[in-house]
Design an enzyme around this catalytic site. Structure first.
Site, PDB file in Angstrom:
ATOM      1  N   SER A  67      51.217  -9.298  49.775  1.00 28.91           N
ATOM      2  CA  SER A  67      51.895  -9.506  51.309  1.00 28.91           C
ATOM      3  C   SER A  67      51.989  -8.179  51.848  1.00 28.91           C
ATOM      4  O   SER A  67      51.418  -7.151  50.701  1.00 28.91           O
ATOM      5  CB  SER A  67      52.418 -10.735  52.309  1.00 28.91           C
ATOM      6  OG  SER A  67      52.067 -10.098  53.251  1.00 28.91           O
ATOM      7  N   ASP A  89      41.804 -15.514  54.302  1.00 25.06           N
ATOM      8  CA  ASP A  89      42.761 -14.791  54.296  1.00 25.06           C
ATOM      9  C   ASP A  89      42.584 -14.414  55.818  1.00 25.06           C
ATOM     10  O   ASP A  89      41.856 -14.167  55.851  1.00 25.06           O
ATOM     11  CB  ASP A  89      43.090 -13.946  53.173  1.00 25.06           C
ATOM     12  CG  ASP A  89      44.834 -13.518  53.969  1.00 25.06           C
ATOM     13  OD1 ASP A  89      44.839 -14.284  54.576  1.00 25.06           O
ATOM     14  OD2 ASP A  89      45.843 -12.886  52.888  1.00 25.06           O
ATOM     15  N   HIS A 141      46.333 -17.401  53.537  1.00 23.41           N
ATOM     16  CA  HIS A 141      47.519 -16.047  52.488  1.00 23.41           C
ATOM     17  C   HIS A 141      48.474 -16.817  51.960  1.00 23.41           C
ATOM     18  O   HIS A 141      49.140 -17.288  51.634  1.00 23.41           O
ATOM     19  CB  HIS A 141      47.885 -15.889  53.617  1.00 23.41           C
ATOM     20  CG  HIS A 141      48.903 -14.914  53.662  1.00 23.41           C
ATOM     21  ND1 HIS A 141      48.462 -13.686  53.325  1.00 23.41           N
ATOM     22  CD2 HIS A 141      49.937 -14.378  54.007  1.00 23.41           C
ATOM     23  CE1 HIS A 141      48.447 -12.334  53.169  1.00 23.41           C
ATOM     24  NE2 HIS A 141      50.643 -13.172  53.114  1.00 23.41           N
TER      25      HIS A 141
END
Length: 659
Positions: free
Chosen positions: A496, A582, A627
């Protein structure tokens, strides 16, 4: 919630990255495709005349293709390309998959599971069902409360369970791996449990009384409204709190004695808490302390007293025992009146161990479930690397005892450095497998994270972001100078927002590393922070700055943004795992980064340094995933894929322990 508070409280869940829906409809504009895909050219037609003039040089001397080339076409092309590249890793992936599954099988009983004790029952999730069993009864006497398949909920899992004070109701959030939105299912308990209601898009929820539930709704990754609803004969729902500032995120927490529900409204730097009295749940919420910029606080209640954990005053930090690698408070106390605090401690290579701290006695007990330590030949060391400005940066390393020729051993660097969140050091069985195979694991606690408190975060965000990059570079050089591996045997992994520093290092000093693994990485920061239509852009301004209104931040973000700084040089091999659905890291930005990097590498292939092969750039897009969310089987496959990539790129034998 700031990571340092997790030892004492369960409160907030900050969203840790900010990047909106990649599925938003975009106007028909093919300019981004030209930037992403150097091989694409636009057919000569009137609608593209102005575009052709602007991109004349780019399109010169290339074949003309159909103007109908779309985002879906680009994605399909990328997936086909990835499939052909991964064929070379298939045998290795299968071997790693079996190894990882075997390691996890050994620790199956120690891994986290959704299980809470409430009253005389234990409630738990298993095989798509929520069950409960009375304390002292055997598992054969369990009662099924909810079956997901009966609700036509497939490929779903239970995320959270809450039981009402009198055990008349159960609320459970159900989530799928391809979405961040959860549905809350309300079950009326009793002799014949039955589903009473569904609430869509719920983020957090807590019972005030039997039949009275407070919950927050998530929309475009934001929670700003708190609702109160009643069940039974008189069902009634109303909004009792609305947060107007888009920088703030709202969630709910129940105090350990179940006397109050707290409405927590938090930005990245500021907190505000409202109390709802569970004995008078219809009364309006009461403000504890009006928000003050830079002041964060969290609330607990016990014996008619409020406990306020805050960064206001000296020292402006939270406190935790220095010896803990990772700490997790048990999800719900066994007895709300007890003075015992139960929690788990773990490290990247040691499975969680349960401890019980007796507040009244000041005594700590280990609730041992295993007779001997899992890892007996792993050495852990806490070091400090000196960064460019003289700041000492903590580094935690794990390696096999009595390793010979440690300079030739492979080194895997972990980094995050954002949002004041600690680098994840929870147990993962694959880490233990790597240690046994001779790897060195290093965790670089760079500025921007939360390991050394709020000031550590502040010194690595906004216009201090480059400090984190300098820290990462200093840590890697420091380890190499101490004799821990060498650049040709060093890999870097990030997740991330950690992709910002990892991607930046690939641009500034790529010779320090040989291979990189990125999962759902944030690589196109400038474009994202300029797009105010994305759901979390406003919330992230306190972390990255506002380039749309301040040229200072525009120039600063541009100076380190991974996508903006790709240039002709020798890059490490990189594998990127991205997720089609995502909402936090738009897939479009990752596609742009991958294509630009490939173009630069191919342009340089005839001028590359002798002795170093052309790096591989693999983009593995997981269809339908959100995600970094994956089911168990899918996550094992992802890890196996990453390890197969690392072993091949570092020239290692994956059929047995390293010599």
């Amino acid at each position: 919630m700031h990571q340092k508070a997790k030892f004492f409280l369960q409160t907030l869940k900050f969203s840790i990255a900010c990047f909106g829906k990649c599925t938003q409809k975009q106007p028909r504009d093919h300019r981004h495709l030209i930037d992403c895909c150097p091989w694409i050219n636009v057919r000569k037609c009137h609608s593209f005349k102005s575009l052709q003039n602007k991109c004349k040089k780019l399109m010169s001397g290339r074949n003309i293709t159909s103007w109908r080339f779309s985002y879906a076409d680009l994605l399909n092309t990328e997936q086909e390309n990835t499939k052909s590249l991964l064929i070379n890793y298939s045998d290795s992936m299968e071997r790693f998959k079996k190894k990882i599954e075997a390691f996890y099988d050994k620790y199956l009983l120690t891994l986290d599971s959704l299980e809470i004790r409430f009253g005389d029952f234990i409630y738990y999730e298993e095989d798509g069902c929520i069950l409960r069993v009375k304390l002292g009864d055997g598992i054969n006497n369990c009662e099924v409360l909810l079956r997901l398949e009966e609700l036509s909920l497939y490929n779903a899992f239970v995320e959270r369970i809450r039981i009402s004070p009198g055990e008349e109701y159960m609320a459970a959030s159900i989530k799928t791996s391809d979405s961040e939105e959860s549905m809350c299912v309300i079950v009326k308990l009793g002799k014949c449990p039955k589903v009473e209601d569904f609430i869509p898009n719920v983020f957090s929820f807590e019972w005030a009384q039997d039949g009275i539930l407070l919950y927050t709704c998530q929309k475009n990754l934001r929670c700003c409204d708190v609702f109160r609803t009643s069940f039974g004969n008189k069902k009634y729902t109303e909004c009792i709190y609305t947060e107007q500032d888009p920088r703030f995120f709202v969630d709910l927490h129940c105090t350990r004695d179940k006397s109050f529900l707290t409405i927590n409204s938090n930005s990245k730097t500021t907190s505000e808490v409202w109390l709802v009295d569970c004995h008078q749940p219809w009364d309006p919420p009461v403000l504890v302390q009006k928000r003050s910029p830079g002041v964060m606080y969290h609330i607990e209640h016990r014996n008619r007293e409020l406990y306020i954990l805050t960064n206001d005053g000296e020292p402006a930090e939270y406190k935790l025992p220095t010896w803990a690698c990772a700490c997790q408070l048990d999800p719900q106390p066994q007895d709300s009146g007890s003075d015992a605090c139960s929690f788990q401690l773990s490290s990247p290579v040691h499975p969680p161990r349960r401890f019980l701290y007796m507040l009244g006695k000041g005594s700590l007990y280990e609730q041992a479930e295993q007779e001997e330590p899992i890892v007996t030949d792993c050495h852990m060391a806490r070091l400090e690397a000196k960064s460019k400005d003289g700041t000492l940066v903590p580094v935690t390393i794990f390696y096999k005892r009595n390793s010979e020729i440690i300079q030739k051993k492979p080194l895997l660097i972990h980094v995050y450095g954002a949002y004041g969140i600690d680098l994840n050091m929870n147990f993962k069985a694959e880490n233990q497998m790597l240690i046994e195979d001779g790897w060195i694991l290093a965790y670089c606690h760079v500025r921007g994270g939360g390991e050394l408190g709020l000031s550590w975060h502040a010194s690595g965000c906004l216009n201090n972001k480059l400090n984190g990059l300098a820290d990462l570079e200093a840590c890697i050089k420091f380890l190499h100078n101490l004799g821990f591996s060498e650049p040709a045997s060093t890999a870097l992994t990030a997740y991330s927002a950690g992709g910002v520093l990892a991607g930046a290092l690939c641009n500034t000093n790529p010779r320090l590393i040989r291979a990189v693994v990125l999962q759902a990485p944030f690589l196109d920061i400038l474009t994202t922070m300029l797009d105010i239509q994305l759901p979390l852009t406003s919330e992230e301004l306190e972390e990255w700055g506002d380039p749309s209104s301040d040229d200072k931040y525009m120039d600063y973000i541009k100076s380190y943004c991974p996508y903006q700084n790709i240039r002709p040089q020798t890059y490490p091999s990189i594998i990127i795992t991205a997720y089609e659905n995502d909402q936090r890291v738009p897939l479009k930005g990752i596609l742009k980064y991958t294509q630009r990097l490939r173009r630069v590498i191919m342009d340089q292939k005839h001028n590359r340094d002798h002795g170093r092969k052309i790096p591989k750039i693999i983009l593995d897009v997981q269809t339908g995933g959100s995600h970094a969310a994956a089911f168990w089987e899918d996550s094992i496959i992802e890890v196996a894929k990453h390890l197969a990539f690392l072993y091949k790129e570092l020239g290692l034998d994956d059929t047995g322990p390293l010599n």
